[in-house]
Design a protein around this motif. Sequence first.
Motif, PDB file in Angstrom:
ATOM      1  N   ASN A 189     -17.658  -5.734  17.832  1.00 48.97           N
ATOM      2  CA  ASN A 189     -18.278  -5.976  16.597  1.00 48.97           C
ATOM      3  C   ASN A 189     -18.169  -4.602  15.877  1.00 48.97           C
ATOM      4  OD1 ASN A 189     -20.873  -4.412  16.752  1.00 48.97           O
ATOM      5  ND2 ASN A 189     -21.115  -6.030  18.471  1.00 48.97           N
ATOM      6  N   ALA A 190     -18.516  -4.925  14.404  1.00 50.50           N
ATOM      7  CA  ALA A 190     -18.622  -3.817  13.546  1.00 50.50           C
ATOM      8  C   ALA A 190     -19.542  -4.154  12.250  1.00 50.50           C
ATOM      9  CB  ALA A 190     -17.190  -3.828  12.611  1.00 50.50           C
ATOM     10  N   ASP A 191     -20.138  -3.327  11.850  1.00 53.80           N
ATOM     11  CA  ASP A 191     -21.461  -3.586  10.964  1.00 53.80           C
ATOM     12  C   ASP A 191     -21.032  -4.030   9.834  1.00 53.80           C
ATOM     13  OD1 ASP A 191     -22.882  -2.137  12.867  1.00 53.80           O
ATOM     14  OD2 ASP A 191     -22.690  -0.268  12.066  1.00 53.80           O
ATOM     15  N   TYR A 192     -19.789  -3.910   9.429  1.00 46.81           N
ATOM     16  CA  TYR A 192     -19.549  -4.334   7.859  1.00 46.81           C
ATOM     17  C   TYR A 192     -18.485  -5.491   7.818  1.00 46.81           C
ATOM     18  CZ  TYR A 192     -22.479  -0.258   6.788  1.00 46.81           C
ATOM     19  OH  TYR A 192     -23.519   0.745   6.933  1.00 46.81           O
ATOM     20  N   ILE A 193     -18.462  -6.300   6.839  1.00 49.43           N
ATOM     21  CA  ILE A 193     -17.403  -7.153   6.505  1.00 49.43           C
ATOM     22  C   ILE A 193     -16.816  -6.747   5.079  1.00 49.43           C
ATOM     23  CG2 ILE A 193     -18.221  -8.870   8.040  1.00 49.43           C
ATOM     24  CD1 ILE A 193     -18.910 -10.525   5.181  1.00 49.43           C
ATOM     25  N   TYR A 194     -15.475  -7.076   4.692  1.00 50.00           N
ATOM     26  CA  TYR A 194     -15.003  -6.893   3.634  1.00 50.00           C
ATOM     27  C   TYR A 194     -15.559  -7.857   2.563  1.00 50.00           C
ATOM     28  CZ  TYR A 194     -11.413  -7.460  -0.299  1.00 50.00           C
ATOM     29  OH  TYR A 194     -11.064  -7.638  -1.507  1.00 50.00           O
ATOM     30  N   GLY A 195     -15.976  -7.534   1.557  1.00 48.17           N
ATOM     31  CA  GLY A 195     -16.843  -8.373   0.519  1.00 48.17           C
ATOM     32  C   GLY A 195     -16.031  -9.272  -0.548  1.00 48.17           C
ATOM     33  N   GLY A 196     -14.668  -8.836  -0.262  1.00 43.62           N
ATOM     34  CA  GLY A 196     -13.819  -9.730  -1.423  1.00 43.62           C
ATOM     35  C   GLY A 196     -13.734  -9.075  -2.643  1.00 43.62           C
ATOM     36  N   ILE A 197     -14.068  -7.805  -2.988  1.00 42.95           N
ATOM     37  CA  ILE A 197     -14.040  -7.206  -4.104  1.00 42.95           C
ATOM     38  C   ILE A 197     -13.674  -5.776  -3.771  1.00 42.95           C
ATOM     39  CG2 ILE A 197     -14.938  -6.097  -6.025  1.00 42.95           C
ATOM     40  CD1 ILE A 197     -17.099  -8.382  -5.776  1.00 42.95           C
ATOM     41  N   MET A 198     -12.363  -5.287  -4.441  1.00 43.57           N
ATOM     42  CA  MET A 198     -11.866  -3.954  -4.102  1.00 43.57           C
ATOM     43  C   MET A 198     -11.180  -3.181  -5.588  1.00 43.57           C
ATOM     44  SD  MET A 198      -8.144  -4.163  -2.017  1.00 43.57           S
ATOM     45  CE  MET A 198      -8.343  -6.010  -1.282  1.00 43.57           C
ATOM     46  N   MET A 199     -11.087  -1.935  -5.239  1.00 45.06           N
ATOM     47  CA  MET A 199     -10.427  -1.001  -6.311  1.00 45.06           C
ATOM     48  C   MET A 199      -9.187  -0.627  -5.549  1.00 45.06           C
ATOM     49  SD  MET A 199     -12.906   0.897  -8.831  1.00 45.06           S
ATOM     50  CE  MET A 199     -11.700   1.724  -9.830  1.00 45.06           C
ATOM     51  N   MET A 200      -7.917  -0.499  -6.357  1.00 47.16           N
ATOM     52  CA  MET A 200      -6.708   0.035  -5.674  1.00 47.16           C
ATOM     53  C   MET A 200      -5.865   0.322  -6.973  1.00 47.16           C
ATOM     54  SD  MET A 200      -5.506  -3.633  -4.269  1.00 47.16           S
ATOM     55  CE  MET A 200      -4.377  -2.924  -3.083  1.00 47.16           C
ATOM     56  N   THR A 201      -4.546   0.783  -6.577  1.00 46.59           N
ATOM     57  CA  THR A 201      -3.596   1.054  -7.871  1.00 46.59           C
ATOM     58  C   THR A 201      -2.559   0.373  -7.344  1.00 46.59           C
ATOM     59  OG1 THR A 201      -2.624   3.005  -6.837  1.00 46.59           O
ATOM     60  CG2 THR A 201      -4.715   3.201  -8.126  1.00 46.59           C
ATOM     61  N   ASN A 202      -1.534   0.393  -8.325  1.00 41.78           N
ATOM     62  CA  ASN A 202      -0.056  -0.107  -8.108  1.00 41.78           C
ATOM     63  C   ASN A 202       0.685   0.626  -7.026  1.00 41.78           C
ATOM     64  OD1 ASN A 202       0.515   1.674  -9.686  1.00 41.78           O
ATOM     65  ND2 ASN A 202       1.362   0.647 -11.420  1.00 41.78           N
ATOM     66  N   LYS A 203       0.300   1.869  -7.020  1.00 47.94           N
ATOM     67  CA  LYS A 203       1.209   2.825  -5.746  1.00 47.94           C
ATOM     68  C   LYS A 203       0.929   2.346  -4.533  1.00 47.94           C
ATOM     69  CE  LYS A 203       0.811   6.986  -8.460  1.00 47.94           C
ATOM     70  NZ  LYS A 203       0.242   8.266  -8.653  1.00 47.94           N
ATOM     71  N   SER A 204      -0.096   1.418  -4.291  1.00 44.30           N
ATOM     72  CA  SER A 204      -0.264   0.817  -2.901  1.00 44.30           C
ATOM     73  C   SER A 204       0.700  -0.132  -2.390  1.00 44.30           C
ATOM     74  CB  SER A 204      -1.787   0.034  -2.806  1.00 44.30           C
ATOM     75  OG  SER A 204      -2.724   0.982  -2.971  1.00 44.30           O
ATOM     76  N   PHE A 205       1.428  -0.725  -3.657  1.00 43.32           N
ATOM     77  CA  PHE A 205       2.561  -1.630  -3.072  1.00 43.32           C
ATOM     78  C   PHE A 205       3.933  -1.040  -3.291  1.00 43.32           C
ATOM     79  CE2 PHE A 205      -1.206  -3.773  -4.845  1.00 43.32           C
ATOM     80  CZ  PHE A 205      -1.251  -4.877  -3.993  1.00 43.32           C
ATOM     81  N   ASP A 206       3.941   0.381  -3.248  1.00 44.36           N
ATOM     82  CA  ASP A 206       5.386   0.947  -3.048  1.00 44.36           C
ATOM     83  C   ASP A 206       5.960   0.471  -1.577  1.00 44.36           C
ATOM     84  OD1 ASP A 206       5.102   2.074  -5.584  1.00 44.36           O
ATOM     85  OD2 ASP A 206       4.621   4.171  -4.678  1.00 44.36           O
ATOM     86  N   HIS A 207       7.307   0.430  -1.608  1.00 43.88           N
ATOM     87  CA  HIS A 207       7.998   0.014  -0.421  1.00 43.88           C
ATOM     88  C   HIS A 207       7.159  -1.394   0.068  1.00 43.88           C
ATOM     89  CE1 HIS A 207       9.509   3.891  -1.222  1.00 43.88           C
ATOM     90  NE2 HIS A 207       8.303   4.637  -1.007  1.00 43.88           N
ATOM     91  N   THR A 208       6.910  -2.500  -0.526  1.00 45.06           N
ATOM     92  CA  THR A 208       6.510  -3.633  -0.014  1.00 45.06           C
ATOM     93  C   THR A 208       7.561  -4.587   0.021  1.00 45.06           C
ATOM     94  OG1 THR A 208       5.242  -4.028  -1.862  1.00 45.06           O
ATOM     95  CG2 THR A 208       4.163  -2.945  -0.199  1.00 45.06           C
ATOM     96  N   PRO A 209       7.406  -5.800   0.787  1.00 44.46           N
ATOM     97  CA  PRO A 209       8.422  -6.846   0.471  1.00 44.46           C
ATOM     98  C   PRO A 209       8.295  -7.558  -1.023  1.00 44.46           C
ATOM     99  CG  PRO A 209       7.049  -7.201   2.534  1.00 44.46           C
ATOM    100  CD  PRO A 209       6.488  -6.019   1.795  1.00 44.46           C
TER     101      PRO A 209
END
Length: 573
Positions: free
Chosen positions: A503-523
Amino acid sequence: MSDRNDLIINFLQRHGWGQAERKPLADDASFRRYERLTRAGEKAILMDAPPEFEDVRPFVAIARHLQKYGLAAPEIYAEDIENGFLLLADMGDALFAAVIAADLAQEKPLYGLALEGLIHLHKIPLPDNVPPYDEALLLTELALFVDWYMPSLDGKILSAANRDDFLKLWQNILPLVTGGPVCLTLRDYHAENLMLRDGQTGLARLGLLDFQDAVIGHSAYDLVSLLQDARRDVSPALEQDMLDRYIGETEQNQQDFRRIYAILGAQRNAKIIGIFTRLYLRDGKASYLDKIPRVWALLERDLMHPALAPIKQWIDRHIPPETRAGSFTPKPFMPQKAMILAAGLGQRMRPLSAACPKPLITVAGKAFLSYSLDGLCAAGVRDVVVNIHYLADQMTEYTRSYYDHRLTITLSDERAALMDSGGGVKKALPLLGEGAFLLLNSDMIWRDGSRPMLHRMQAAWRSDDMDILMLLIPRDGAFGFDGAGDYHRAADGRLRARGADSNADYIYGGIMMMTNKSFDHTPNGPFSLRMQFDRAEKKGRLYGIIHDGDWYHVGTPDARDALEGIFTTCRGD
């Protein structure tokens, strides 16, 4: 009949004003709108208060209470509570502010009349079901100063420590004003909300216009509202004359009352500075910015009282005097773009999603999508991308006619092919622009905790260290989730996936901050955001912030029904 103007026409026709000439009156700082109606020499006022933003019931209740005890509030000719329409008596155009502007000799007698009205108001019985102006509400209003004005000075959200220091200083002071005698407090009792009624005598000459936000509070508050006016200059001599007169006629303790007057003056003026800033950044209303220097001058006068010395010291440390005196244009401090993932098939929500896209399923009379849109707009994010695929025509119509004009909603059309979460965001990147953006699922609802959650996320975002910042929900407190958890969180906020752990203490709550650089070299086709999560984790650039408010995941009909019960109970239906 979905168009609001059609609803207005229907309302007016039902009450005999369907053929009246309609003329818009000046807007105010709220979402209410007014029109003057004229028919065969008769006049009336239409109040249009969209129920998504306003509730006309307090106005109706307070108006009748004031009338019962001899004060001139507008007579209510007709009402449509459900749709937010009132038909009111027309009290004319002789606002105190306009009368004084035309003839300055009228200033002192009109302020004297307003003072008589307050003295009378403060003697009448308290109405039922009116909230108290208690410490919690006073602090909530003060938070507007640190949550909106302070960040707008340099485009950076105030640290949690500095914000907490400011509010704790106020917590030490506010008991001085919340423990004594109380009265009905109208909250916006000033020269642009007071009317000089023609043909009347005595107190009947005083017309009251704006009181739907009334509370039960200290008698000094409305006196501050009258004499420390954000919209017009009241001379210090007139202020002191009226203050002396009120203290004398109501037999107040001079020293105690002046201390409370200064404290409530500082509270009100700090709040107004925050509100005027928010009106610009969130609501697109720039006309209030030029009033901020006047309000700052009032606040600085109040802060000279010894009881407010700690507040003055805090402000002097954080806001240079030259910053307060001149006009300024607030700097945006939130991401300017957000995206809501709304293209999925909603299989787990069947049968509710068989003929309705999951984001448009309602809970407590409101679509899931609307909760996210409203939350973004409330935080000052007004440009939102929504991707669509399943039952796309319904989504298109809903967003096209969305009730909140402050939002710009752009659709990313995936009708040709469903792109999955990661592919959907990559397809929408040209619409999201440069810089960080917010990304939200459409099947969760959040409630803010100690401060606006999206502001907390922005305050925690560090572009030099982070590729992704997630909202985390403690696993044991997550509504609608019964899994083993998603992430472990280190003391510095860095995340590690549960992996093979039980188990882990936390779940992802469906909200995040990110940038378009995270999508470099993706399909270029469909792919899951899990790819971005894993990459960021391996680089040590996946972080999380723990939510301190309520959070609900609505993934099944049973979860939706359970949440309906919770929201309905909280609302008191």
